[in-house]
Design a protein around this motif. Structure first.
Motif, short mmCIF file in Angstrom:
data_model
loop_
_atom_site.label_atom_id
_atom_site.label_comp_id
_atom_site.label_asym_id
_atom_site.label_seq_id
_atom_site.Cartn_x
_atom_site.Cartn_y
_atom_site.Cartn_z
N ILE A 21 0.75 -1.05 0.21
CA ILE A 21 0.13 -0.08 -0.06
C ILE A 21 0.74 1.34 -0.06
O ILE A 21 1.78 1.50 0.88
N GLY A 22 0.69 2.15 -0.98
CA GLY A 22 1.28 3.34 -1.05
C GLY A 22 0.48 4.62 -0.37
O GLY A 22 -0.44 4.67 -0.90
N THR A 23 1.04 5.16 0.53
CA THR A 23 0.10 6.08 1.04
C THR A 23 0.92 7.52 1.62
O THR A 23 2.13 7.22 1.97
N ASP A 62 0.70 -1.67 -4.92
CA ASP A 62 -0.30 -2.43 -5.57
C ASP A 62 -1.66 -1.62 -5.34
O ASP A 62 -2.65 -1.79 -5.86
N VAL A 63 -1.66 -0.69 -4.29
CA VAL A 63 -2.69 0.04 -3.91
C VAL A 63 -2.37 1.33 -3.39
O VAL A 63 -1.27 1.57 -2.55
N VAL A 64 -3.11 2.55 -3.93
CA VAL A 64 -2.50 3.80 -3.61
C VAL A 64 -3.81 4.57 -3.31
O VAL A 64 -4.83 4.40 -3.85
N LEU A 106 -6.47 0.65 -7.43
CA LEU A 106 -6.00 -0.87 -6.90
C LEU A 106 -5.37 -1.78 -8.11
O LEU A 106 -6.03 -1.51 -9.27
N ARG A 107 -4.65 -2.57 -8.04
CA ARG A 107 -4.01 -3.35 -9.24
C ARG A 107 -4.97 -4.53 -9.28
O ARG A 107 -5.75 -5.10 -8.55
N VAL A 158 1.89 -4.46 3.33
CA VAL A 158 3.27 -3.61 3.55
C VAL A 158 2.77 -2.12 3.18
O VAL A 158 2.21 -1.85 2.00
N TYR A 159 3.08 -1.17 4.09
CA TYR A 159 2.85 0.25 3.85
C TYR A 159 3.96 0.88 3.79
O TYR A 159 5.02 0.79 4.34
N ARG A 160 4.06 1.58 2.45
CA ARG A 160 5.16 2.37 2.14
C ARG A 160 4.60 3.77 2.21
O ARG A 160 3.72 4.19 1.49
N TYR A 161 5.37 4.65 2.97
CA TYR A 161 4.87 6.04 3.21
C TYR A 161 5.81 6.91 2.13
O TYR A 161 6.80 7.14 2.23
N ILE A 162 4.94 7.42 1.27
CA ILE A 162 5.41 8.28 0.15
C ILE A 162 4.44 9.56 0.12
O ILE A 162 3.31 9.31 -0.04
#
Length: 522
Positions: free
Chosen positions: A44-46, A253-255, A497-498, A233-237
């Protein structure tokens, strides 16, 4: 801004420390592979970067979004705005709604392996009341609680409050034995900032502040679902354009949190799709009603009239949202519709002149990592320049802003923030944001009106829902007339979402989305 048209909407379906951690948890069994090729993992990109993992601060969208999968609540709301059981299977008020009795599930274990008992609920509620931060603002009626037996909790309130059970939808229950063993001298705040003490469908197994969090599926969860991914997995962007490119390249995969421009750029991207969700979210500019020139109602009204609302919707949101028409989003029942705000620069200039505020300088606090906030801050700066006021921009994190509003002297003149009912009842939100007893806590505008206080406090204590709605309606009309805030927008929540990842639906108590809903297609 003086309201020229008001009407009350009836009941409507309820349409935000560096370190790593490892916690004890049961591993996940095999799940279907995601279409990105990462077997059983969804990334997850957030930009919703938490400052802490302590669930007492689930009042912050950023914290709630990460920890929501790792903890369980006593109750929640469904997409129709009805309370549904989770850890609590039953609940009942006494005759005058000054006490609540809860019955708990007997099959829940924490990630540590400890069983859930009534003592954990009492510990969690007492800790919230003692610390007086975060979700404590929802539990102002809480006096004490007692564990009658392992599955029964009796809660005593400090007055009549028929909305108290609803407030429990924002409380995550802690593993009291685990937190007690790590309390230190701050009731476990430092430990919980980077550690997990929940019983949710996922356990937090790794965390690097401001970078990434990993949640592994907890197969001993009482609500285990084999379709859930093995891990989140959370990626903080913080940059929308970076999130966009990471989704295109397969890095996430999810934004959530993309600008309208970046959503448009993904419209023709193969292998991804948008999911639009209803929301109670609203963007405000809260004005310091007790300090500087914003203490003058004429200046506050001028600021309201100066803003380019239509430009905000078309340029900042890319058409994905509406101009706000009141103190809450239209999906909230018992709200006053004051009509969509409109820009009127000549009228704003006249008010600035009458107030003798020409050439004055104001400061706006805002969270630059949120794309809508960043762009709105720049637009407001330009709009206020047009009416003779200079606006200085100050970037803050949400915790920094909360510290700033502890006194009128440190409260910024203006602040951009999202706010919303944290669960689908308007009274508690109005009470939390506009009652003067919360000045220095959640009353962002330092707003004090004794008539509003009386209406809100009577409404919270009124058992008859129609009578309570009438009181809340009167309070809203007074607040609107006092020009406390610039009510800007109700943005649509769009998640990208992918292909092969699905399951998202409107969840009233989650302002972005509920990560526990994500499943991998068969």
């Amino acid at each position: 801004m003086r309201t020229t048209r008001t009407r009350v909407l009836g009941a409507v379906a309820a349409s935000l420390a560096v370190g790593t951690l490892v916690t004890a948890c049961a591993g996940g069994s095999a799940a279907p592979a995601s279409s990105s090729g990462r077997d059983g993992t969804v990334i997850i990109g957030t930009g919703a970067t938490p400052q802490t993992l302590d669930p007492i601060l689930a009042s912050d969208v950023q914290t709630d979004f990460t920890v929501g999968g790792a903890y369980d609540k006593l109750v929640d709301y469904d997409d129709e705005g009805a309370i549904v059981p989770l850890l609590a299977t039953e609940w009942s008020y006494n005759d005058d709604a000054t006490a609540v009795t809860l019955t708990l599930r007997d099959d829940v274990v924490f990630h540590s392996g400890n069983p859930l008992t009534a003592a954990d609920v009492v510990y969690t509620l007492d800790r919230i009341a003692s610390l007086g931060i975060g979700v404590s603002s929802f539990l102002s009626s809480y006096a004490s609680s007692t564990a009658v037996d392992d599955t029964t909790v009796e809660i005593t309130l400090n007055g009549t409050n028929t909305t108290f059970v609803g407030a429990l939808s924002k409380v995550y229950i802690l593993d009291s034995a685990l937190v007690s063993a790590n309390e230190g001298d701050d009731q476990g705040q430092a430990w919980l900032a980077t550690n997990d003490a929940g019983s949710g469908p996922y356990a937090i197994t790794d965390y690097t502040a401001n970078q990434q969090a990993t949640l592994e599926r907890f197969d001993d969860s009482w609500r285990f679902d084999e379709q859930r991914p093995d891990s989140l997995v959370y990626r903080y962007i913080t940059e929308s354009s970076t999130l966009r490119d990471e989704l295109k390249s397969g890095g996430v995969d999810v934004v959530t949190g993309l600008t309208g421009t970046d959503l448009d750029a993904l419209a023709s991207q193969d292998g991804v799709y948008p999911q639009e969700l209803s929301s109670m979210l609203q963007l405000f500019v809260m004005m310091n009603t007790q300090g500087g020139i914003t203490a003058d109602p004429k200046v506050r009204e001028a600021i309201q009239l100066a803003y380019d609302y239509d430009g905000h919707i078309s340029s900042i949101l890319g058409g994905r949202g509406d101009v706000a028409t009141g103190l809450t989003a239209p999906s909230v029942s018992c709200r006053v519709d004051a009509g969509a705000a409109q820009q009127d620069v000549p009228a704003a200039k006249a008010l600035v002149s009458e107030a003798g505020a020409e050439g004055e300088t104001l400061t706006l606090a805002y969270q630059s990592q949120i794309p809508e906030h960043q762009k709105a801050a720049t637009l407001l700066q330009s709009n206020l320049k047009d009416i003779g006021i200079t606006l200085e921009l100050q970037t803050v994190t949400y915790p920094e802003y909360v510290a700033m509003i502890e006194s009128p002297e440190t409260t910024p003149d203006l602040a951009l923030l999202w706010d919303f009912p944290y669960y689908p009842e308007i009274g508690p939100m109005l009470f939390r944001v506009y009652d003067s007893q919360f000045i220095g806590r959640t009353n962002y505008a330092q707003y004090s009106n004794p008539d509003v206080d009386a209406l809100l406090e009577q409404g919270i204590a009124t058992v008859d829902p129609d009578a309570a709605c009438d009181l809340f309606t009167q309070a809203q009309e007074l607040i609107l007339a006092d020009d406390v805030s610039v009510n800007i927008s109700n943005p649509t929540t769009t998640v990208m979402l992918r292909d092969g990842i699905e399951g998202l639906e409107y969840a009233p108590t989650y302002q972005l989305f509920d990560p526990k809903m994500l499943v991998l297609a068969d």
